[in-house]
Scaffold this active site. Sequence first.
Site, short mmCIF file in Angstrom:
data_model
loop_
_atom_site.label_atom_id
_atom_site.label_comp_id
_atom_site.label_asym_id
_atom_site.label_seq_id
_atom_site.Cartn_x
_atom_site.Cartn_y
_atom_site.Cartn_z
N GLU A 67 80.26 -29.39 -54.42
CA GLU A 67 79.41 -29.44 -55.62
C GLU A 67 77.93 -29.39 -55.27
O GLU A 67 77.12 -28.88 -56.04
CB GLU A 67 79.71 -30.69 -56.44
N PHE A 129 90.21 -44.05 -63.31
CA PHE A 129 90.26 -43.12 -62.18
C PHE A 129 89.13 -42.10 -62.28
O PHE A 129 88.95 -41.45 -63.30
CB PHE A 129 91.62 -42.41 -62.15
N GLN A 130 88.37 -41.98 -61.24
CA GLN A 130 87.23 -41.05 -61.15
C GLN A 130 86.17 -41.28 -62.22
O GLN A 130 85.50 -40.35 -62.65
CB GLN A 130 87.71 -39.59 -61.13
N LYS A 179 86.38 -36.46 -71.76
CA LYS A 179 87.50 -35.54 -71.89
C LYS A 179 87.97 -35.44 -73.35
O LYS A 179 88.36 -34.37 -73.80
CB LYS A 179 88.64 -35.99 -70.98
N MET A 492 62.63 -30.03 -35.88
CA MET A 492 61.45 -30.67 -36.44
C MET A 492 61.39 -32.15 -36.06
O MET A 492 60.33 -32.68 -35.75
CB MET A 492 61.44 -30.51 -37.97
C1 LIG Z 1 69.55 -33.87 -45.72
C2 LIG Z 1 68.46 -34.14 -44.72
N1 LIG Z 1 68.68 -34.99 -43.69
C3 LIG Z 1 67.72 -35.23 -42.78
C4 LIG Z 1 66.50 -34.60 -42.87
C5 LIG Z 1 65.41 -34.88 -41.86
N2 LIG Z 1 65.08 -33.65 -41.13
C6 LIG Z 1 64.02 -32.90 -41.45
S1 LIG Z 1 63.88 -31.54 -40.51
C7 LIG Z 1 65.21 -31.96 -39.60
C8 LIG Z 1 65.69 -31.11 -38.47
C9 LIG Z 1 66.23 -29.81 -38.92
O1 LIG Z 1 66.88 -29.22 -37.83
P1 LIG Z 1 67.41 -27.74 -37.90
O2 LIG Z 1 68.15 -27.53 -39.17
O3 LIG Z 1 68.13 -27.42 -36.66
O4 LIG Z 1 66.07 -26.89 -38.03
P2 LIG Z 1 64.85 -26.76 -36.97
O5 LIG Z 1 63.87 -27.83 -37.29
O6 LIG Z 1 65.42 -26.89 -35.61
O7 LIG Z 1 64.31 -25.42 -37.26
C10 LIG Z 1 65.76 -33.17 -40.05
C11 LIG Z 1 66.93 -33.84 -39.45
C12 LIG Z 1 66.31 -33.75 -43.98
N3 LIG Z 1 65.17 -33.13 -44.19
N4 LIG Z 1 67.31 -33.52 -44.86
#
Ligand SMILES: Cc1ncc(C[n+]2csc(CCOP(=O)(O)OP(=O)(O)O)c2C)c(N)n1
Lengths: 577, 177
Positions: A67, A129-130, A179, A492
């Site tokens: 979803e 349920f749900q 529902k 990042m």
């Molecule tokens: C759902 C979610 N969880 C954690 C983060 C924190 N976060 C921001 S950038 C990042 C790393 C992303 O890694 P990747 O997808 O490999 O991309 P890259 O930075 O290596 O290009 C994380 C964990 C986020 N933005 N969103």
Amino acid sequence: MNTETIKKTQEVADKTERITGSEAIIRCLIAEGVDILYGYPGGAIMPVYDELYKYQDKIHHVLTRHEQGATHAAQGYARISGKVGVAMATSGPGATNLITGIADAQIDSTPMVCITGQVFSNLLGSDAFQETDIVGISTPVTKWNHQVTKASEIPEVIAKAFYIARSGRPGPVLIDITKDAQVSEFDFQYRKCTGIRSYVPVPKTNPESVKAAADLINAAKKPLIVWGQGVILGKAENELKAIVEKVGIPAAWTILGASALPTTHPLNVGMVGMHGNYAPNKLTNECDVLIAIGMRFDDRVTGKLDTYAKQAKIIHFDIDPAEIDKNVKTDVAVLGDSKDSLAKLLPLLNEKSHDSWLQEFKDLYKIEFEKVIKNDISPTKEGLTMGEVLKQINIETKGNAAIVSDVGQHQMIACRYADFNITKSNITSGGLGTMGFALPAAIGAKMAAPEREVVAIIGDGGYQMTIQELGTIFQQKAAVKIVVLNNEFLGMVRQWQQLFFDKRYASTEMTNPNFVAIAEGYYIKARKVTKREELADAVKEMIASKDSYFLEVCVEKEDNVFPMIPAGASVSDIRLS
Amino acid sequence: MNEDIKTFTISIYTENNIGLLNRISAIFQRRHINIESLTTSQSEIEGVNRFVIVVNITESQARKIIGQFEKQVEVIRAYYHKDEDTIYTESCMFKIKSALLFEEPQIQNIIKESNARIVTVNKEFFVLEKSGRRNEIESLRRDLNVFGIMQFVRAGRIAVTKDEMKITEMLLAFNNQ
Ligand SMILES: Cc1ncc(C[n+]2csc(CCOP(=O)(O)OP(=O)(O)O)c2C)c(N)n1
């Protein structure tokens, strides 16, 4: 006193029909111009799916694989088309799985209507349920939400939902339908909503503030425009361009404003914010008038507020009165729709050019080019860079593609280096920074604009958050081009660990699967590039492909994105290395 | 900016809808603003509710949250006022052992002097009702506490503003659009 609470289009005499609530839902969606919706069935929404089956020649339901994917697909659809995206789910876990996408749409002002099934109304509150209180859960992340317990309420509530989602500052709306409301019959007639008495979608523009803004701009020696998504949502791209050109004002954009003015425009001076361009960030603290248009001074844009554009007079154009003075104190606030208020501003402005001021941007660009850009897009070191991949994509798509990026280093690189000739082409999760956004959003974008080239740029981390949507791509034959920039890290976060946590790489290294095999498992053509010599050909092959295509590019593991304004630092303290 | 924290009375005119209280309280919760009191009732206009909420915040915080309230689809209008711009009152009830009325003649004087009203008396207890400013209610509570209070409850502030609220005009304007 009695007044109407909502306004609707004219009633059509004798035009009611006796139908079920669930059929009414579909008929309402069709009446609102919905041709595609994204969702996932389950017990509490089955009567609606049964009607979808009957109406499949009029409305196309896309079964996503989760979803969350349905919401992001609906967002991608909305972002590229300007229309309302629609997502549907069952009660309980189906509904809660929508929340991330709803929160994302709320913070990025994306028009979306979510419809969830709910248990029978006599079971509400009994831990059936749900059963989950999805209205309660979604309240802080929706523009509006409502639970329907009677079939007869369906047309009016859905009409309101679409009106609210798309009008004023757009946003997500959730409608939860029990529902029993779905299965019972009533006399159906659909009348569109045209007004709600407690809701002012577009505040009136005060001509005096437009005049005050014009006076400040006409007197300015170093004006700077920073525009945001408000320009795109208000369809004010032409008005923005006319103003920029008439007065010769350097114009910079927030991440969500990208593509409203072509990247090649001589007065487009680049992106502001944490990983934005050097010149517009630095010169934010040099300009004498800062003209903010449809942007909200997010902390990723402003850095430290106490040192943000303190020398400048601030003009703020926005549709949302709550944004005025929220983060940055304005001198002149112009409320209203961006297209309308910019059109009113234009004739009041004097024709001008600001050549020496523009030269300052060019000079700083040169510095950024030498220190950062050159090495990003035309590297001489061995490892592949994300920037050179973007450069190849620009070459092959001629800047006409819609770029759907996920969240992380690759996102910043995509937004910094992608060429945009066409508006609504930068589809990314800005305010929420939702990893997993890009793959499903690209599906929605491609389905809304099949004639466009849609290229998803994703990190190896975020890709695995919604990787199951490859199934949707395959089933729908959505010709999405998927580029995974694989650095085997949550890049990042790793960059921050390197810069601010002494290289303690806590849980950011990824041992990845065979991505090509996975894509091929879904019968998607796939290729992996590890060497520079192969890159150009691979990108060419990908763009030439009529079908969906997966391209993995193994990039340098520990590259960093610069420039960078460290969190909490001033825009003037932007670092080039 | 070190602004003073003051007491503000926030008035929110809304449609009468389930769930709106949740939306409004979420706005306070997100900003860590403690609600001192909250009262909701029908307003002077048929079908329109009014929330009266008391908070201790800075004026710029007040201005910003008013913007957040007004952004909600079902909020018609929101205002904030300083104490000097409103006429406000609170009310409270005390439940006290009836025997005390006869054993402690002083109680009768306290009741008389405080302008409290006896709502009901029976063999076991009597109920006092008092409305006024917080300090008056507090002083009555202190006075009665000496003798023992079985139950005490105080309602939130209700307030009307000195200046006009142009809600009716706004709603009529919508009708004539
Ligand atoms: C759902 C979610 N969880 C954690 C983060 C924190 N976060 C921001 S950038 C990042 C790393 C992303 O890694 P990747 O997808 O490999 O991309 P890259 O930075 O290596 O290009 C994380 C964990 C986020 N933005 N969103």
